[in-house]
Motif scaffolding. Structure first.
Motif, short mmCIF file in Angstrom:
data_model
loop_
_atom_site.label_atom_id
_atom_site.label_comp_id
_atom_site.label_asym_id
_atom_site.label_seq_id
_atom_site.Cartn_x
_atom_site.Cartn_y
_atom_site.Cartn_z
N ILE A 180 -12.24 16.86 -40.89
CA ILE A 180 -11.31 16.33 -39.88
C ILE A 180 -10.11 15.68 -40.58
O ILE A 180 -8.95 15.94 -40.22
CB ILE A 180 -12.04 15.34 -38.94
CG1 ILE A 180 -13.05 16.11 -38.08
CG2 ILE A 180 -11.05 14.58 -38.06
CD1 ILE A 180 -14.03 15.24 -37.32
N ASP A 181 -10.38 14.90 -41.62
CA ASP A 181 -9.27 14.27 -42.38
C ASP A 181 -8.35 15.34 -42.96
O ASP A 181 -7.12 15.21 -42.92
CB ASP A 181 -9.82 13.41 -43.53
CG ASP A 181 -10.42 12.11 -43.02
OD1 ASP A 181 -10.10 11.71 -41.88
OD2 ASP A 181 -11.23 11.50 -43.75
N ARG A 182 -8.95 16.39 -43.51
CA ARG A 182 -8.15 17.46 -44.11
C ARG A 182 -7.23 18.08 -43.06
O ARG A 182 -6.05 18.33 -43.31
CB ARG A 182 -9.09 18.55 -44.68
CG ARG A 182 -8.38 19.73 -45.32
CD ARG A 182 -9.33 20.90 -45.57
NE ARG A 182 -9.74 21.57 -44.34
CZ ARG A 182 -9.10 22.61 -43.79
NH1 ARG A 182 -8.03 23.10 -44.38
NH2 ARG A 182 -9.54 23.16 -42.67
N SER A 183 -7.76 18.30 -41.86
CA SER A 183 -6.97 18.95 -40.81
C SER A 183 -5.85 18.04 -40.33
O SER A 183 -4.73 18.50 -40.07
CB SER A 183 -7.88 19.32 -39.63
OG SER A 183 -8.96 20.10 -40.08
N ILE A 184 -6.13 16.75 -40.24
CA ILE A 184 -5.09 15.80 -39.81
C ILE A 184 -3.98 15.74 -40.87
O ILE A 184 -2.79 15.80 -40.56
CB ILE A 184 -5.69 14.40 -39.56
CG1 ILE A 184 -6.70 14.46 -38.40
CG2 ILE A 184 -4.59 13.37 -39.26
CD1 ILE A 184 -7.55 13.20 -38.23
N SER A 185 -4.40 15.67 -42.16
CA SER A 185 -3.39 15.63 -43.24
C SER A 185 -2.56 16.89 -43.24
O SER A 185 -1.34 16.85 -43.47
CB SER A 185 -4.04 15.52 -44.61
OG SER A 185 -4.91 14.46 -44.64
N ALA A 186 -3.21 18.03 -42.98
CA ALA A 186 -2.48 19.31 -43.00
C ALA A 186 -1.43 19.34 -41.88
O ALA A 186 -0.33 19.91 -42.06
CB ALA A 186 -3.45 20.47 -42.84
N PRO A 218 -12.85 18.09 -32.31
CA PRO A 218 -13.47 16.78 -32.54
C PRO A 218 -12.54 15.68 -32.03
O PRO A 218 -11.33 15.72 -32.26
CB PRO A 218 -13.60 16.71 -34.07
CG PRO A 218 -13.47 18.12 -34.55
CD PRO A 218 -12.61 18.83 -33.57
N PRO A 219 -13.09 14.68 -31.29
CA PRO A 219 -12.23 13.65 -30.68
C PRO A 219 -11.28 12.97 -31.67
O PRO A 219 -10.11 12.79 -31.39
CB PRO A 219 -13.23 12.66 -30.10
CG PRO A 219 -14.46 13.47 -29.85
CD PRO A 219 -14.49 14.53 -30.91
N ARG A 220 -11.79 12.62 -32.85
CA ARG A 220 -10.91 11.90 -33.80
C ARG A 220 -9.73 12.77 -34.21
O ARG A 220 -8.60 12.30 -34.36
CB ARG A 220 -11.73 11.47 -35.04
CG ARG A 220 -10.97 10.53 -35.96
CD ARG A 220 -11.89 9.80 -36.92
NE ARG A 220 -12.50 10.67 -37.92
CZ ARG A 220 -11.89 11.08 -39.02
NH1 ARG A 220 -10.64 10.75 -39.27
NH2 ARG A 220 -12.53 11.86 -39.89
N PHE A 221 -9.97 14.07 -34.36
CA PHE A 221 -8.89 15.00 -34.72
C PHE A 221 -7.85 15.05 -33.60
O PHE A 221 -6.65 14.86 -33.83
CB PHE A 221 -9.48 16.39 -34.98
CG PHE A 221 -8.45 17.49 -35.05
CD1 PHE A 221 -7.61 17.59 -36.14
CD2 PHE A 221 -8.33 18.42 -34.02
CE1 PHE A 221 -6.65 18.59 -36.20
CE2 PHE A 221 -7.38 19.42 -34.07
CZ PHE A 221 -6.53 19.51 -35.17
#
Ligand code: PLP
Length: 417
Positions: A180-186, A218-221
């Motif tokens: 999820i972190d990777r996708s947000i950073s991307a 995912p909710p956080r994403f």
């Protein structure tokens, strides 16, 4: 079972066919073929007939409207169902969705939403997500990333479409949090490297990927994407063509998250099978859409509006959502039980009655779908490689019909092991 005839010389071959069945009627969860065979239709015509085939309340509304007015073209005059339908949609959509435009299909609604976002922001680019399906027109093909086959040999497609990752919690080697972190950073990286925020009108996302494999964001994403959009004045557009109208056990999939979209795209389940779609948006955005800069001959068709109002009456009746959630629990409970004996099942997921079951090989999916059909259950695949079976039954499915479908599915699972 048969019910198969050939009409190949008369009809374009471009329609990919899920089955070779020729049907003559539909009622509730079942369709009947020319030879009188009945099938449980768990495709719902690709998540359209949420109220079941030919729901009596919807049929009556269509019949009554057909006697009153078939075509009342919105530019020429306004008929008396446009505002009542818009008011009803305002009541059932998230509070940010205030004003409505009517059109004919999911792709048209998506195209219209992008045009609205461009007009409202004065920006030219958009961001979509991996695994997306937004339609078959040139712009929506450019926005679709679930399979290359949808775009093959159609280049050039419109430019200004940028693709961000959608978290893949099943196949990623990372932990769920890291993926999820990777996708947000991307997503942030895309705004720094490819489409400047000042040139980005909107991010358009299916809260539950449909053709991409029935994967809920995912909710956080999703919440992070919306926050980044807000930081930069980028509009957040939810494509709820497939996941809207009670399909996920709430009226809209965004209701599962703590967020308000700027624009909501609706089709499929909106009118029980009449070709109808809507774009809903904040009033201030719609006010920026210059009169005459968008439109269409058939949008807001009175029979489709009547069908939509009747559909919403069915979907909002007491106990309707409870049935969706109870049947979803029945289905997923049984699928999880089966998974303990079938290691080829690698994931069971979804929201409400938008349930995906992923296998380790697409060939297995094709075999199961074929075996289920032989025994009277219609299912479809999904996912880039066709490795997912999607369950999208009519939302009026009863406990007994669900049990019947589960039994057929399990037999198909065992027969193809
Ligand atoms: N958006 C999503 C999420 C869809 O699932 C679809 C169709 O499956 C579309 C858009 C396109 O809708 P239509 O086929 O009505 O043009």
């Amino acid at each position: 079972m048969s019910g198969i005839t050939s009409d190949a010389p008369y009809l374009a071959g471009v329609w990919a066919r899920v089955t070779e069945l020729d049907v003559v009627s539909g009622s509730g969860c079942r369709v009947t073929t020319t030879t009188g065979d009945e099938y449980l239709d768990f495709t719902s015509g690709i998540a359209v007939t949420s109220t079941g085939h030919c729901h009596p309340h919807v049929v009556k509304a269509i019949q009554a409207q057909a006697e009153r007015f078939i075509h009342a073209q919105v530019n020429c005059y306004h008929h008396d169902l446009l505002t009542p339908l818009a008011k009803r949609l305002r009541e059932i959509t998230p509070p940010s969705i205030e004003t409505f435009f009517f059109t004919n299909s999911g792709a048209e609604a998506t195209e219209g939403a992008v045009k609205l976002a461009k007009h409202a922001t004065g920006r030219q680019n958009i961001i979509v997500f991996n695994g997306s399906f937004h339609g078959r027109t040139h712009l929506t093909m450019a926005m679709t990333t679930s399979k290359t086959s949808y775009k093959l040999n159609y280049a050039p497609l419109p430019s200004g479409v940028f693709v961000a990752p959608f978290p893949d919690l099943v196949h990623s080697k990372l932990s769920a949090d890291d993926e999820i972190d990777r996708s947000i950073s991307a997503f942030r990286h895309l705004l720094s490297t490819q489409t400047a925020p000042s040139e980005t009108a909107a991010a358009i996302l299916e809260p539950v990927l449909g053709e991409g494999g029935y994967i809920a964001a995912p909710p956080r994403f999703l919440e992070a994407i919306v926050n980044i959009c807000r930081e930069h004045g980028i509009l957040f557009v939810a494509d709820e063509v497939q996941c809207g109208f009670a399909r996920t056990g709430k009226m809209f999939a965004v209701n599962h998250y703590d967020l308000d979209p700027d624009i909501l795209i609706m089709a499929k389940g909106i009118a029980s099978g009449m070709p109808f779609a809507a774009i809903g948006a904040r009033s201030e955005l719609m006010a920026k859409w210059i009169p005459g800069s968008h439109g269409g001959t058939y949008g807001g068709n009175p029979i489709a509006c009547a069908a939509s109002i009747a559909t919403i009456e069915v979907l909002t009746a007491d106990g309707f959502l409870e049935n969706v959630n109870a049947r979803a629990a029945q289905l997923t409970g049984e699928l999880h039980r089966m998974a303990t004996d079938h290691p080829s099942i690698i994931d069971i997921r979804g929201l409400g009655l938008m349930v995906g079951i992923e296998f380790d090989a697409p060939a297995r999916v094709a075999a199961i779908v074929a075996a289920a059909r032989t025994n009277g259950l219609l299912l479809m695949n999904a996912g880039t490689y066709g490795g997912v079976i999607r369950f999208m039954p009519p939302l009026v499915v009863t406990e007994a019909e669900m049990a019947e479908a589960i039994t057929i599915f399990e037999k198909a699972l065992i027969a193809t092991a």
